[in-house]
Every structure is written in structure tokens, then in C-alpha cells.
Design an enzyme around this catalytic site. Sequence first.
Site, PDB file in Angstrom:
ATOM      1  N   PHE A  83      -4.796 -32.179 -49.355  1.00 53.21           N
ATOM      2  CA  PHE A  83      -6.132 -32.620 -49.754  1.00 53.21           C
ATOM      3  C   PHE A  83      -6.776 -33.495 -48.680  1.00 53.21           C
ATOM      4  CE2 PHE A  83      -4.265 -32.361 -54.253  1.00 53.21           C
ATOM      5  CZ  PHE A  83      -4.609 -31.018 -54.346  1.00 53.21           C
ATOM      6  N   HIS A 191     -12.307 -31.098 -72.217  1.00 51.89           N
ATOM      7  CA  HIS A 191     -12.250 -29.788 -72.885  1.00 51.89           C
ATOM      8  C   HIS A 191     -12.358 -29.887 -74.407  1.00 51.89           C
ATOM      9  CE1 HIS A 191      -7.887 -30.552 -73.354  1.00 51.89           C
ATOM     10  NE2 HIS A 191      -7.869 -29.592 -74.233  1.00 51.89           N
ATOM     11  N   LYS A 195     -14.058 -27.389 -77.971  1.00 50.78           N
ATOM     12  CA  LYS A 195     -13.277 -26.901 -79.119  1.00 50.78           C
ATOM     13  C   LYS A 195     -14.201 -26.491 -80.261  1.00 50.78           C
ATOM     14  CE  LYS A 195      -8.880 -28.708 -78.136  1.00 50.78           C
ATOM     15  NZ  LYS A 195      -7.660 -27.979 -78.308  1.00 50.78           N
ATOM     16  N   HIS A 253     -11.062 -37.626 -74.981  1.00 54.00           N
ATOM     17  CA  HIS A 253     -10.990 -36.793 -76.186  1.00 54.00           C
ATOM     18  C   HIS A 253     -11.191 -37.618 -77.467  1.00 54.00           C
ATOM     19  CE1 HIS A 253      -9.542 -34.016 -73.316  1.00 54.00           C
ATOM     20  NE2 HIS A 253      -8.260 -34.067 -73.552  1.00 54.00           N
ATOM     21  N   LYS A 343       2.749 -39.766 -78.439  1.00 52.97           N
ATOM     22  CA  LYS A 343       3.691 -38.673 -78.150  1.00 52.97           C
ATOM     23  C   LYS A 343       5.038 -38.956 -78.799  1.00 52.97           C
ATOM     24  CE  LYS A 343       1.528 -37.184 -73.877  1.00 52.97           C
ATOM     25  NZ  LYS A 343       0.976 -35.879 -74.280  1.00 52.97           N
TER      26      LYS A 343
HETATM   27  C1  BG6 Z   1      -5.159 -32.928 -72.052  1.00 49.44           C
HETATM   28  C2  BG6 Z   1      -4.254 -34.110 -71.944  1.00 49.44           C
HETATM   29  O1  BG6 Z   1      -6.453 -33.269 -71.639  1.00 49.44           O
HETATM   30  O2  BG6 Z   1      -5.218 -32.484 -73.382  1.00 49.44           O
HETATM   31  C3  BG6 Z   1      -2.878 -33.795 -72.514  1.00 49.44           C
HETATM   32  O3  BG6 Z   1      -4.127 -34.473 -70.581  1.00 49.44           O
HETATM   33  C4  BG6 Z   1      -3.001 -33.227 -73.908  1.00 49.44           C
HETATM   34  O4  BG6 Z   1      -2.061 -34.948 -72.514  1.00 49.44           O
HETATM   35  C5  BG6 Z   1      -3.966 -32.063 -73.886  1.00 49.44           C
HETATM   36  O5  BG6 Z   1      -1.735 -32.839 -74.384  1.00 49.44           O
HETATM   37  C6  BG6 Z   1      -4.157 -31.485 -75.264  1.00 49.44           C
HETATM   38  O6  BG6 Z   1      -5.005 -30.392 -75.216  1.00 49.44           O
HETATM   39  P1  BG6 Z   1      -4.978 -29.298 -76.344  1.00 49.44           P
HETATM   40  O7  BG6 Z   1      -6.164 -28.452 -76.068  1.00 49.44           O
HETATM   41  O8  BG6 Z   1      -3.688 -28.590 -76.185  1.00 49.44           O
HETATM   42  O9  BG6 Z   1      -5.081 -30.035 -77.615  1.00 49.44           O
END
Ligand code: BG6
Length: 489
Positions: A83, A191, A195, A253, A343
Site C-alpha cells: 500500500f 453494510h 440490510k 451498525h 462475541k
Molecule cells: C462487520 C463486522 O462489519 O459486520 C463484523 O466487522 C461483524 O465484526 C459483521 O461480524 C456482521 O455482518 P453480518 O452481515 O454478517 O451481520
Amino acid sequence: MMSPFILVIFGATGDLAQHKLIPALFSLFKQGKIGKEFFIVGFARRPFSNEEYAHMLGDELETHKDPQWDAFAKNIYYQQGLFDEMTGYEELITKLDGFDKKIGACLMRLFYLATPPDNYLTILHHLKESKLSEGCGPAFDRATEGKPYDIGNFVRIAIEKPFGRDLETAKELDMRLSEIFEEHQIYRVDHYLGKETMQNMIAFRFANSIFEPVWNREQIDHVQITWVQDEGIGKRGKFFDGVGMLRDVGQNHLLQLLATVAMEQPASFSKEGVRDARANAIKAIRPIKPEEVGEYVVRGQYEGYRGEKDVAKDSDTETYVAMKLFVDTDRFFDIPFYLRVGKRLKEERMDIRIVFKQTCHLLFKEYGCPEVGNVLTISIQPNEGIGMRVIVKTPGQKVSLGTVDMKFTYKESFGEGIVDAYEKLLLDIFGGDQMLFNRSDELESSWKLISDILSGWQQEKGAVPSYEQGTWGPKEANTLLEKDNKKWL
Ligand code: BG6
């Protein structure tokens, strides 16, 4: 049908590229949504040929046997590079020019930063220095008959969360990005915004007239957002140990989940309408001063975490966080939002629970009311859906009350058709739709809150409390609610 495109993934051998981006692209390919002409270039440190890289992905994803994998894998290329060294970027220029020539057009180039956040500034610097950030460049002027073209149509940049490490680094990153790209070229990825259930929240709340009148502090007692994971950090030690739960998913999230509950009705169902409503909800979260952190936030680390691969033996990284937050709007003033994520816990589930005020005792006190009355549950995963707990009379001679759940699940109502978040977001980037991507002001507000919590932890003395694996996490997380006469559901 989509036009041909180039996607360069920085961090091509990382977990995100392998387990989220490539599967999403393969699925889009199989559905015929990204056409047949495209070029995916993995950029990473290890030496691979194109074939070796594609093979490695096929092995990892066990997609070799899929009859369509070979046709997809033909579009996968590899660029070795560090990088922080120019060589890889220079070789990348030649490679990308070759793709343009092959198609005979200036192709849209999407640079996807899927590395740990510490690398972002370095990669951005080299994209600028190498002029890769400028797209096809002057060589392509012929195609535009000498007219300047809008490079935003040709170059886009996607940046994964966590966007920085704290407020300062997030601001610095944003400043750097805006020096190199126009805002409409920038896609800040969380992301969870892609959803299905998150998107449905807007429809559910604002398209149904029955919920809006009760969605406020008069009717709602509190909100719980739970994300429990039974897995540990797996192979992600290198990334996770430097980041921790609060930065990895808390700042993004979790706060986005909160925003879907707390936001006001968007002025319009448009990119800016929805982003404004989200940003305003996050801005309204009451700050927590560093010295108050102990009162509102609980952290923990699962036993055995320090023995995980790529984790420091004396690591103080949290694998669990619970928080009590308030959203200072007329709608929610003084109504607690309890959030928890961790976790190696007892089970795997993510949901939002809106707990309504209990009024059962007004009429039925002597018959015994259930401890908790109406609860609206929005299940984000694994069984996407919505459920409403209501109080009913149980059958029989005597008056006795119990609760039942009225449920809707996506699977039962619509079959298996849930769109994967990365598929949705990649198509949105290719199509130039920024609605489901973070805006800087939204990120700045979330980082303000999170940075104060991080400062509070820094001032705290002593190690992070540990919790037993397979439990519900540190007992202090229960106390957080018990102090308010409430319990996690
Ligand atoms: C990611 C995190 O953004 O989202 C992870 O870095 C997490 O720690 C993951 O497990 C969960 O994504 P999903 O879509 O599987 O719920």
C-alpha cells in the site's frame, strides 16, 4: 444491463473481500445483474498470478464446483503491491488501461478500500499521486471529443467502516477524501444500511398509519437493541485486536439500528431526505462525558480472547459493549435506549425491541399482569421479520393473563428472496445511488459520542473485565438495566 466496469479491491486477501464482496459479486453475476464484461482486480501484498488468486478464492468459498464459477473467475485479476509503495499502483495503471482498450471505452473504475482503517490515508495518497484517482485521464479525451467529462461518472471510491479510529482521524480522512474526490464519488460503507430489515423499518414505521401515533415517549417505555454472537473473532485477530467492538460495530451498525428507530419521518424518500433524517437522529444522541462512561457504558472481554491468533497477550480490546443512550428529541426525550453487542455469547441473534408502557394493571391488577406487556420485535437476523407481543386472556374458567406473539417472517411471506446487503450496496454504487451510504455529518456525530467513550476508557484504571464464554456477557450489563428496574429481554 450494467455497463462494463472495473472494481479494484484493496485488501484483496482479507476477510471482507473473500467472504462478503466476492460472494456478492458472484451472486450478482449468476443472477445476470452485472453482465459478462467486468474486471475485478484484487490488490494485496502476497505474490499471486491472476489464476492463483481466483483459485484461492474458489477454494476459500468452496465455489469451485459451481458450474458458473469458471466463467465468473475469468474476470478476476490480481495486482501485487504494497500500500505504501508506488510500484504496485503504477502497474495497476497499465492493467486498467489495458481493460479500457479491450472494451474500447473509458470504463467506470471503483476503488474499494477493504483494508483495516490504518491503511486508508496511505492508499488515498498513492491513488492521488499515481493519478489513478483521475480515471482514464487525458488519453481518453478523444472519446469525449475534447469536452471535459465528469470524472465522477468514471471513478468512484468505496470506504469500509470503521471510518477512522476516532473523531480526529475520521475528520482527517474525510478532509483527505474531499481533496481528491467530489462528494458524489464517495461511498462510505456501513453494510447494515443495505440490510432488507433495516430498509423495511422506514416502510414499516411511516407507511403504516397505526404505528406512528404510538412511536413516542408517551407510549414507549424503552428500546433494547441486542446483537449477541456465539462466535469469537475467528481469523480476524489482526484486524479486530486493533479496533475492538465499539469501533468495529458500535460506532456504525449499532448506531444505525438506533437511528432507524429514533429518526423522524424523512421529508421525502430521496437520498438527502433519508440521509438528513438519519443524521439528525444520530446528532440528537445525548453526549456521554468521559467521566460518566462508567455509569452508561459496560465493556468486557471473553475469557481466552488473549490466546486467540494474532491477539496481543496483554490485549485490553473489548469484545463486548453495552450502553445506555438517550435521544434528545421531542419524540424520545428521556426514554432509554439500551444497546448491547458481544462475541462468544450464549446465542446468535440480532433484534430491536420496542418495549411499550404497561397499562395492564389499570384493570387487571388483582389478576396478575405479565411482567412485560407489549413488545414490538424487529428481527434483523437470523430470522428476518417482525413480531408483536400482546397480552391475552388465557383460555379457562378463571381470568388469567398471558402473552402471545403475532409474527411475520420474510421467509414465510416472501420465500428465500432476501437481498444480501453487499449485493444491494454494490449495485447502488455502480448505479450511483448514495442513499444507503453514510454522509460525513452523520459520521462526525457518531464519532463524537464514541470518541468520548474511548477517552473515558483510557482514563479508567485497571484491565477490561472478562466474562465467561457462552454466557450473556459481563454481569455489569445486567446492572445497567436493573438500576432502572428493567431487564434485558
Ligand atoms: C462487520 C463486522 O462489519 O459486520 C463484523 O466487522 C461483524 O465484526 C459483521 O461480524 C456482521 O455482518 P453480518 O452481515 O454478517 O451481520
